[in-house]
Write a protein that holds these residues in place. Structure first.
Motif, PDB file in Angstrom:
ATOM      1  N   TRP A  19       0.870  -1.180   0.000  1.00  0.00           N
ATOM      2  CA  TRP A  19       0.000   0.000   0.000  1.00  0.00           C
ATOM      3  C   TRP A  19       0.903   1.225   0.000  1.00  0.00           C
ATOM      4  N   TRP A  20       0.319   2.380  -0.210  1.00  0.00           N
ATOM      5  CA  TRP A  20       1.093   3.627  -0.121  1.00  0.00           C
ATOM      6  C   TRP A  20       0.246   4.653   0.628  1.00  0.00           C
ATOM      7  N   ARG A  21       0.813   5.233   1.665  1.00  0.00           N
ATOM      8  CA  ARG A  21       0.115   6.275   2.414  1.00  0.00           C
ATOM      9  C   ARG A  21       1.072   7.442   2.658  1.00  0.00           C
ATOM     10  N   GLY A  22       0.574   8.655   2.416  1.00  0.00           N
ATOM     11  CA  GLY A  22       1.391   9.850   2.615  1.00  0.00           C
ATOM     12  C   GLY A  22       1.632  10.117   4.094  1.00  0.00           C
ATOM     13  N   HIS A  23       2.561  11.021   4.348  1.00  0.00           N
ATOM     14  CA  HIS A  23       2.966  11.387   5.703  1.00  0.00           C
ATOM     15  C   HIS A  23       1.771  11.805   6.555  1.00  0.00           C
ATOM     16  N   CYS A  24       0.871  12.645   5.976  1.00  0.00           N
ATOM     17  CA  CYS A  24      -0.238  13.200   6.758  1.00  0.00           C
ATOM     18  C   CYS A  24      -1.272  12.152   7.163  1.00  0.00           C
ATOM     19  N   TYR A  25      -1.210  10.973   6.564  1.00  0.00           N
ATOM     20  CA  TYR A  25      -2.145   9.894   6.921  1.00  0.00           C
ATOM     21  C   TYR A  25      -2.098   9.638   8.427  1.00  0.00           C
ATOM     22  N   TYR A  26      -0.888   9.738   8.990  1.00  0.00           N
ATOM     23  CA  TYR A  26      -0.716   9.432  10.412  1.00  0.00           C
ATOM     24  C   TYR A  26      -0.985  10.634  11.322  1.00  0.00           C
ATOM     25  N   ALA A  64       9.474   5.996   6.392  1.00  0.00           N
ATOM     26  CA  ALA A  64       9.016   7.201   5.684  1.00  0.00           C
ATOM     27  C   ALA A  64       8.008   8.044   6.455  1.00  0.00           C
ATOM     28  N   HIS A  65       7.691   7.655   7.697  1.00  0.00           N
ATOM     29  CA  HIS A  65       6.636   8.372   8.429  1.00  0.00           C
ATOM     30  C   HIS A  65       7.169   8.762   9.807  1.00  0.00           C
ATOM     31  N   ASP A  66       7.919   9.878   9.830  1.00  0.00           N
ATOM     32  CA  ASP A  66       8.559  10.262  11.090  1.00  0.00           C
ATOM     33  C   ASP A  66       7.603  10.999  12.021  1.00  0.00           C
ATOM     34  N   ASN A  67       6.307  10.847  11.762  1.00  0.00           N
ATOM     35  CA  ASN A  67       5.268  11.367  12.654  1.00  0.00           C
ATOM     36  C   ASN A  67       4.470  10.226  13.285  1.00  0.00           C
ATOM     37  N   ALA A  68       5.025   9.015  13.268  1.00  0.00           N
ATOM     38  CA  ALA A  68       4.291   7.856  13.777  1.00  0.00           C
ATOM     39  C   ALA A  68       5.201   6.941  14.588  1.00  0.00           C
ATOM     40  N   GLU A  69       4.615   6.415  15.683  1.00  0.00           N
ATOM     41  CA  GLU A  69       5.373   5.491  16.534  1.00  0.00           C
ATOM     42  C   GLU A  69       5.584   4.138  15.865  1.00  0.00           C
ATOM     43  N   ILE A  70       4.659   3.794  14.984  1.00  0.00           N
ATOM     44  CA  ILE A  70       4.512   2.402  14.530  1.00  0.00           C
ATOM     45  C   ILE A  70       5.290   2.141  13.235  1.00  0.00           C
ATOM     46  N   GLU A  71       5.313   0.864  12.794  1.00  0.00           N
ATOM     47  CA  GLU A  71       6.046   0.488  11.583  1.00  0.00           C
ATOM     48  C   GLU A  71       5.272   0.869  10.330  1.00  0.00           C
ATOM     49  N   PHE A 123       9.208   4.163  16.861  1.00  0.00           N
ATOM     50  CA  PHE A 123      10.146   4.529  15.794  1.00  0.00           C
ATOM     51  C   PHE A 123      10.296   6.051  15.771  1.00  0.00           C
ATOM     52  N   TYR A 124       9.158   6.737  15.893  1.00  0.00           N
ATOM     53  CA  TYR A 124       9.139   8.203  16.020  1.00  0.00           C
ATOM     54  C   TYR A 124       8.003   8.550  16.962  1.00  0.00           C
ATOM     55  N   GLU A 125       7.938   9.825  17.385  1.00  0.00           N
ATOM     56  CA  GLU A 125       6.800  10.250  18.210  1.00  0.00           C
ATOM     57  C   GLU A 125       5.761  10.898  17.308  1.00  0.00           C
ATOM     58  N   LYS A 126       4.505  10.679  17.674  1.00  0.00           N
ATOM     59  CA  LYS A 126       3.428  11.328  16.928  1.00  0.00           C
ATOM     60  C   LYS A 126       3.481  12.819  17.232  1.00  0.00           C
ATOM     61  N   ASN A 127       3.485  13.651  16.199  1.00  0.00           N
ATOM     62  CA  ASN A 127       3.696  15.080  16.459  1.00  0.00           C
ATOM     63  C   ASN A 127       2.570  15.957  15.910  1.00  0.00           C
ATOM     64  N   ALA A 128       1.476  15.320  15.484  1.00  0.00           N
ATOM     65  CA  ALA A 128       0.311  16.103  15.057  1.00  0.00           C
ATOM     66  C   ALA A 128      -0.926  15.261  15.312  1.00  0.00           C
ATOM     67  N   SER A 129      -2.070  15.923  15.516  1.00  0.00           N
ATOM     68  CA  SER A 129      -3.293  15.173  15.765  1.00  0.00           C
ATOM     69  C   SER A 129      -4.481  15.968  15.247  1.00  0.00           C
ATOM     70  N   VAL A 130      -5.064  15.500  14.152  1.00  0.00           N
ATOM     71  CA  VAL A 130      -6.234  16.189  13.599  1.00  0.00           C
ATOM     72  C   VAL A 130      -7.457  15.289  13.772  1.00  0.00           C
ATOM     73  N   GLY A 131      -8.612  15.919  13.917  1.00  0.00           N
ATOM     74  CA  GLY A 131      -9.844  15.179  14.198  1.00  0.00           C
ATOM     75  C   GLY A 131     -10.342  14.409  12.998  1.00  0.00           C
ATOM     76  N   GLU A 132     -10.053  14.915  11.808  1.00  0.00           N
ATOM     77  CA  GLU A 132     -10.616  14.313  10.606  1.00  0.00           C
ATOM     78  C   GLU A 132      -9.713  14.627   9.421  1.00  0.00           C
ATOM     79  N   LEU A 133      -9.601  13.695   8.482  1.00  0.00           N
ATOM     80  CA  LEU A 133      -8.936  13.962   7.203  1.00  0.00           C
ATOM     81  C   LEU A 133     -10.018  13.889   6.135  1.00  0.00           C
ATOM     82  N   THR A 134     -10.010  14.831   5.232  1.00  0.00           N
ATOM     83  CA  THR A 134     -11.081  14.829   4.231  1.00  0.00           C
ATOM     84  C   THR A 134     -10.630  14.102   2.960  1.00  0.00           C
ATOM     85  N   GLY A 135     -11.602  13.682   2.164  1.00  0.00           N
ATOM     86  CA  GLY A 135     -11.290  13.029   0.890  1.00  0.00           C
ATOM     87  C   GLY A 135     -11.725  11.586   0.885  1.00  0.00           C
ATOM     88  N   ALA A 136     -11.909  11.072  -0.319  1.00  0.00           N
ATOM     89  CA  ALA A 136     -12.370   9.684  -0.484  1.00  0.00           C
ATOM     90  C   ALA A 136     -11.236   8.721  -0.168  1.00  0.00           C
TER      91      ALA A 136
END
Ligand SMILES: NC(=O)c1ccc[n+]([C@@H]2O[C@H](COP(=O)([O-])OP(=O)(O)OC[C@H]3O[C@@H](n4cnc5c(N)ncnc54)[C@H](O)[C@@H]3O)[C@@H](O)[C@H]2O)c1
Length: 384
Positions: free
Chosen positions: A155-162, A207-214, A361-374
């Motif tokens: 799969w492929w997910r951008g940085h902001c996914y997390y 590739a996701h330095d905003n997430a604790e997980i793999e 792996f990294y610390e979560k450094n942002a937290s948004v309530g919702e991401l928009t888009g399909a």
């Protein structure tokens, strides 16, 4: 008429609502629940539903008229909501992953058994023809036993996914792409081959330095007489997901492909086109599914309720997937091979045990309530 309550009215719940709306004579959505009740209210209005809106699933438990609770929340509350619903005498269908730990899975199975209600865990890809056909081909015996399985959960997910509030943490998401993305393919592997006896694994966040997980894991699984490789990834451009079985007589794969070999007198391969044609004809002869994906699974759950029959995808199926994922995490974290099945006194049996040992792996450094888009649902497994 099956009366449905949906708990969690975020992204995936739309697939559930649209599925139920395909069966207007059979079911009715009577309640929507979300800790952000404005989201449930908006869903009610957008789909013109005649239902009640709640801000807490506890408030639907006393209602005797609800037959089915459909859990579409983040993973860390799947078990508590499912257990409460089952204990209050309601059938449950719960989104993947079943729960954040084997302990939680076992609590769900216990609540199901004690209540006599039905429990199904979402694995909607089993309701895709190419995946159903692959399972049928393996079961047919045409290609012989599996010697090697290659599971590419790409799969492929951008940085902001997390950046979404519950993603990217061991506590709320329960893990990374191995749990939340490869869950689909690990379900397929378990459905087709069962649990392996041993697992080795490596985990990384590349590739996701905003997430604790793999965001990447590579595992090798031992089965009696076979090995399997599972790659779980959200860093693969093109998301070319596939499941390939090298069997005694032929290779079969989804997206569909086959190749069969016979041995020449010197051991070198000779193509067995007759068997390839037989394999292709067998797959072609299998009927289409009446409903695919979420509508397919929810149709099956409703049939089970209507006829008091079994659900196609059980709590045990959901638990088996979590058991293999837990073994992958344990192997990746400890650096040692892990034998299956896992025991109840294993430190990784509980969510707390994983939390205490999982690397950030990294610390979560942002937290948004919702991401928009399909959203998209991965490969359709159709041969291109
Ligand atoms: N089957 C699939 O292909 C698929 C695809 C995407 C997501 N999912 C799964 O669906 C689940 C939800 O994911 P999503 O992408 O819809 O997330 P989301 O954040 O878009 O939606 C979750 C919703 O649940 C609500 N919620 C959180 N805690 C709650 C609680 N205790 N009680 C009631 N509501 C609560 C949130 O406010 C939110 O509206 C996850 O388990 C995810 O893995 C499955």
């Amino acid at each position: 008429m099956i009366r449905v309550a949906i708990v969690g009215t975020g992204t995936i719940s739309h697939a559930h609502v649209r599925s139920y709306l395909q069966f207007p004579g059979r079911c009715k959505i009577v309640a929507l629940v979300d800790i952000v009740p404005e989201k449930a209210q908006k869903m009610k209005e957008d789909y013109h539903l005649d239902c009640d809106v709640y801000d807490d699933h506890q408030k639907i438990l006393p209602r005797r008229d609800i037959d089915l609770v459909d859990v579409c929340t983040p993973p860390y509350v799947h078990a508590s909501i499912s257990v409460n619903a089952l204990k209050s005498g309601k059938n449950v269908v719960c989104e993947k992953p079943m729960a954040a730990s084997l302990e939680e899975c076992d609590a769900m199975l216990k609540a199901r058994d004690e209540s006599g209600m039905k429990l199904s865990i979402i694995a909607q890809n089993r309701f895709r023809k190419p995946i159903r056909d692959l399972k049928a081909l393996l079961d047919s015996g045409l290609v012989g036993p599996v010697r090697h399985a290659q599971v590419n959960s790409f799969w492929w997910r951008g940085h902001c996914y997390y950046d979404l509030w519950w993603r990217g943490t061991w506590e709320k998401e329960g893990g990374g792409c191995t749990l939340n993305h490869a869950v689909h393919h690990i379900d397929m592997l378990g459905w087709m081959m069962g649990l392996p006896t041993q697992v080795v694994s490596m985990l990384a966040n590349t590739a996701h330095d905003n997430a604790e997980i793999e965001d990447l894991s590579v595992s090798v699984l031992r089965y009696p007489g076979a090995l399997a490789q599972v790659t779980a990834s959200v860093v693969h451009h093109g998301e070319e997901q596939s499941v390939t079985f090298q069997c005694e007589k032929a290779k079969i794969a989804a997206p569909f492909s086959t190749y069969a070999s016979l041995s020449k007198p010197n051991g070198f391969p000779e193509r067995n086109e007759a068997l390839e044609k037989e394999v292709a004809a067998y797959a072609d002869s299998l009927p289409p599914l009446p409903y695919e994906m979420h509508p397919g699974q929810l149709d099956n759950v409703m049939t089970a309720i209507e006829t008091d029959g079994p659900v196609a995808i059980t709590g045990e199926d959901g638990r088996r997937t979590i058991e293999l994922i837990t073994a992958i995490y344990k192997a990746g974290i400890t650096g040692a091979p892990v034998d299956l099945p896992l025991k109840k006194d294993d430190p990784f049996y509980t969510a707390q045990g994983l939390l205490e040992r999982a690397p950030h792996f990294y610390e979560k450094n942002a937290s948004v309530g919702e991401l928009t888009g399909a959203i998209t649902y991965g490969s359709d497994y159709k041969a291109k």
